[in-house]
Design a protein around this motif. Structure first.
Motif, short mmCIF file in Angstrom:
data_model
loop_
_atom_site.label_atom_id
_atom_site.label_comp_id
_atom_site.label_asym_id
_atom_site.label_seq_id
_atom_site.Cartn_x
_atom_site.Cartn_y
_atom_site.Cartn_z
N MET A 1 21.70 -7.53 47.18
CA MET A 1 20.73 -8.54 47.62
C MET A 1 20.65 -8.59 49.14
O MET A 1 19.56 -8.68 49.72
CB MET A 1 21.14 -9.90 47.07
CG MET A 1 20.77 -10.13 45.61
SD MET A 1 18.98 -10.11 45.33
CE MET A 1 18.49 -11.65 46.11
N ARG A 2 21.76 -8.52 49.82
CA ARG A 2 21.74 -8.55 51.30
C ARG A 2 21.03 -7.31 51.85
O ARG A 2 20.29 -7.39 52.84
CB ARG A 2 23.17 -8.65 51.83
CG ARG A 2 23.83 -10.00 51.54
CD ARG A 2 25.12 -10.16 52.35
NE ARG A 2 25.70 -11.48 52.16
CZ ARG A 2 26.63 -11.79 51.28
NH1 ARG A 2 27.14 -10.83 50.51
NH2 ARG A 2 27.11 -13.00 51.15
N ASP A 3 21.28 -6.16 51.22
CA ASP A 3 20.59 -4.96 51.66
C ASP A 3 19.08 -5.08 51.51
O ASP A 3 18.32 -4.48 52.29
CB ASP A 3 21.08 -3.74 50.88
CG ASP A 3 22.53 -3.39 51.21
OD1 ASP A 3 23.03 -3.85 52.25
OD2 ASP A 3 23.16 -2.65 50.41
N ALA A 4 18.65 -5.85 50.51
CA ALA A 4 17.21 -6.04 50.27
C ALA A 4 16.60 -7.05 51.23
O ALA A 4 15.37 -7.13 51.33
CB ALA A 4 16.97 -6.47 48.83
N GLY A 5 17.45 -7.85 51.91
CA GLY A 5 16.92 -8.82 52.89
C GLY A 5 17.37 -10.24 52.69
O GLY A 5 16.96 -11.14 53.45
#
Length: 648
Positions: free
Chosen positions: A617-621
């Motif tokens: 999720m963090r990698d997605a923003g």
């Protein structure tokens, strides 16, 4: 009626050809092996022989030579079947005397035409069966010729040998139907000749009738002790000898037919058992796949329904905890503890049945989770090497590979007594996925793999192999005691059909987005959009957060696509984004929204623990990740932190 002898170890080929020839008006006999064919050829004459180039008990080329060297079959046309064109060419180079060669897979119409042409060109190949060949061994030319003329009256063919040595030399190169052996001859006596005849491979079953002028009992006993089948006095009338000879020839024909029937029954039973075993293996594989699907279905119900309902109930309890009545607040706290325990038990059961991370993130994410889980639960270090850009897999294949790897790792822990194992996933050239599980443990003997279903067998290596074969895959095992193990799983790459999604499989439809009227006054409340496909969760979060003085819910999205649309129309400050949703999951929706509207803060929300999907999720923003099972204060604090980040 024309007749054909079909010799092939493939039941499918035998049935196909036998049915075709019988439909064309032929008499068709099918045999499994060269041994069975010899029996059939000894009993009947055929207009045509169709022979596979490779038989279970001998090379087809050798059998062609045997038939062409046999007086009874040398004129019979032969069609030689070969699975490879190169093999047929090689057979021609070896001067194999087949009349024609046809490659496999054959064209049935062409084969039938070739058979018709060969049969037409050899109309005289099959007439009456050849006369039985009788070997007469006697040092008296007068008696031998008189005996030959008497036997000719019965349509028998006679070949003469003047001594035992000459008879043995003849039998080395030629088979006969019966031997008439003089007991008293110069040189090698009759009993010794009889013993040697019975020791020859091609004459062990050939009847031997001992002839002598002696009438005493000792001569009779000596003859039978040497292996003779009957005893006739030379002083007897030839009528008696001819009757005894006919009896021996009839007995031999009955033996040949009995052996043929017995061998046919044996091969038929063997083939039936092999077919039953194949069907049972296929059924076992189907049951295993059905079990996998059922485990997935139950895990989905637990994750997408029961756990969401428990979470919704906990959200409502959070609202009730704010009442002034201490007793009520205490009761609510106790109920929430029970719900927490139920939720944790449900999550644990879901993980054992089919980890949700496997459905959300695919095989690579599932194996990463498995490596962490094995380290936490068993202290095992799983060195995981994942090739980039592994494509998504269809559900059955993905679950089968995951369960197989998990079983192999468990086997390593249980049997190999090791503390580390290597797992490598790659896509070699071609359309396949290859997974290798290796260790440096105690190793084992692959020949002693326990079949699935035996006590303690579990999923088992045997079971893994059977299931992989069912979907066109395979398992290769390299291991030996004391030298560790290396097991490689290979399956064909079949990707999911376009439009597949990993959301709730039983959802009947997509609900309309929920939108509430709200103000856009600067400095007003934190405007929150809730994206979750479960109404009970959306409603519970709305009730909980709307009670906060600085937070208001502006809308609800039922899937990732709706979240993208509402983000553009409502422009909320914060989006609470569930990971598991239909049409478009939360991770992909987050990535798109972050690219289009970078000022909107997104908080990931899921039943997964922090370490499982938070990084994706963090990698997605996303700016934060909150588990649904955690305290509500964590979620409220994350929302307020978004305003602080935005103000800076």
């Amino acid at each position: 009626m024309r007749s054909v002898l079909i010799i092939d170890d493939s039941l499918t080929v035998r049935m196909d050809l036998q049915e075709a020839f019988e439909a064309a008006g032929w008499k068709a006999i099918a045999c499994y092996s060269a041994a069975a064919a010899r029996t059939a050829l000894g009993e009947d004459r055929f207009h045509l022989v169709i022979l596979d180039s490779w038989l279970p008990d001998m090379n087809g080329a050798d059998f062609v030579q045997e038939l062409k060297n046999n007086r009874a079959t040398m004129g019979t046309p032969i069609i030689l079947l070969s699975s490879e064109t190169q093999a047929a060419d090689q057979l021609r180079n070896l001067s194999v005397q087949a009349d024609t060669h046809i490659g496999k897979p054959y064209n049935l119409a062409d084969l039938m035409l070739q058979a018709q042409l060969l049969a037409d060109s050899r109309r005289d190949a099959v007439s009456d069966p050849p006369a039985p060949l009788i070997l007469t061994v006697d040092d008296s030319p007068t008696y031998a010729h008189e005996l030959g003329s008497q036997l000719a009256k019965d349509g028998l063919e006679v070949v003469l040998a003047a001594s035992g040595e000459e008879a043995l030399q003849l039998l080395q190169v030629r088979s006969v139907d019966c031997v008439l052996l003089d007991m008293m001859m110069p040189g090698m006596p009759g009993p010794e000749v009889c013993r040697r005849i019975k020791n020859l491979a091609n004459s062990q079953a050939t009847p031997v009738i001992m002839l002598t002028g002696r009438e005493d009992q000792d001569a009779i006993l000596e003859s039978f002790a040497a292996g003779a089948d009957d005893y006739v006095s030379k002083s007897s009338d030839f009528v008696v000898l001819r009757a005894r000879l006919r009896a021996q020839l009839h007995r031999r024909r009955v033996e040949i037919e009995t052996n043929r029937i017995r061998e046919d029954l044996h091969h038929k039973r063997t083939e039936e058992l092999a077919e039953h075993a194949r069907q049972l293996r296929a059924l076992a594989g189907e049951l295993a796949l059905a079990e996998q699907r059922e485990r997935r279905r139950i895990a989905t119900i637990l994750h997408d329904h029961l756990q969401q309902l428990l979470f919704g109930a906990m959200l409502r309890l959070e609202v009730l905890r704010r009442v002034e009545d201490n007793a009520a607040r205490q009761a609510v706290g106790e109920i929430k503890e029970l719900l927490n325990e139920s939720l944790e038990l449900s999550r644990s059961l879901t993980t054992e049945l089919s980890p949700p991370i496997l459905q959300e993130g695919g095989l690579s994410a599932g194996l990463e989770w498995l490596a962490d889980w094995m380290a936490d639960k068993h202290g095992l270090c799983v060195d995981l090497a994942l090739e980039e850009d592994i494509p998504p897999l269809v559900e059955d294949v993905k679950i089968l590979l995951f369960e197989s790897v998990r079983e192999l790792i468990f086997n390593a822990v249980k049997h190999a007594r090791i503390r580390s194992v290597n797992v490598a996933v790659r896509q070699p050239e071609g359309s396949a996925i290859e997974i290798t599980v290796s260790d440096k443990g105690s190793g084992f003997n692959p020949a002693k793999v326990r079949p699935a279903g035996e006590a303690g067998g579990g999923f088992g290596l045997f079971g893994i192999r059977e299931r992989l074969q069912l979907i066109g895959g395979k398992m290769e095992v390299q291991s030996s005691p004391g030298n560790g193990s290396r097991l490689t799983l290979t399956v064909p790459l079949v990707q999911p059909a376009a439009g597949d999604w990993a959301g709730s499989p039983d959802q009947a439809g997509i609900a309309e987005p929920e939108v509430w009227f709200t103000s856009r006054t600067p400095g007003s409340k934190i405007r929150v959009l809730v994206a979750d496909d479960h109404a009970v969760v959306r409603e519970g979060l709305s009730q909980l957060l709307n009670r906060e003085p600085d937070i208001e819910i502006v809308g609800g999205a039922t899937d990732g696509q709706a979240a993208i649309e509402l983000a553009g129309s409502l422009m909320p400050d914060v989006i609470l984004m569930d990971l598991s949703m239909p049409r478009l999951n939360g991770i992909e929706a987050t990535r798109i929204i972050h690219q289009r509207f970078p000022d909107i803060r997104i908080i990931g929300l899921s039943m997964f623990e922090e370490g499982e999907r938070a990084q994706a999720m963090r990698d997605a923003g996303a700016v934060a990740y909150v588990t649904k099972a955690g305290p509500s204060t964590n979620l409220i604090g994350a929302i307020r932190a978004c305003r602080q980040v935005k103000s800076h």
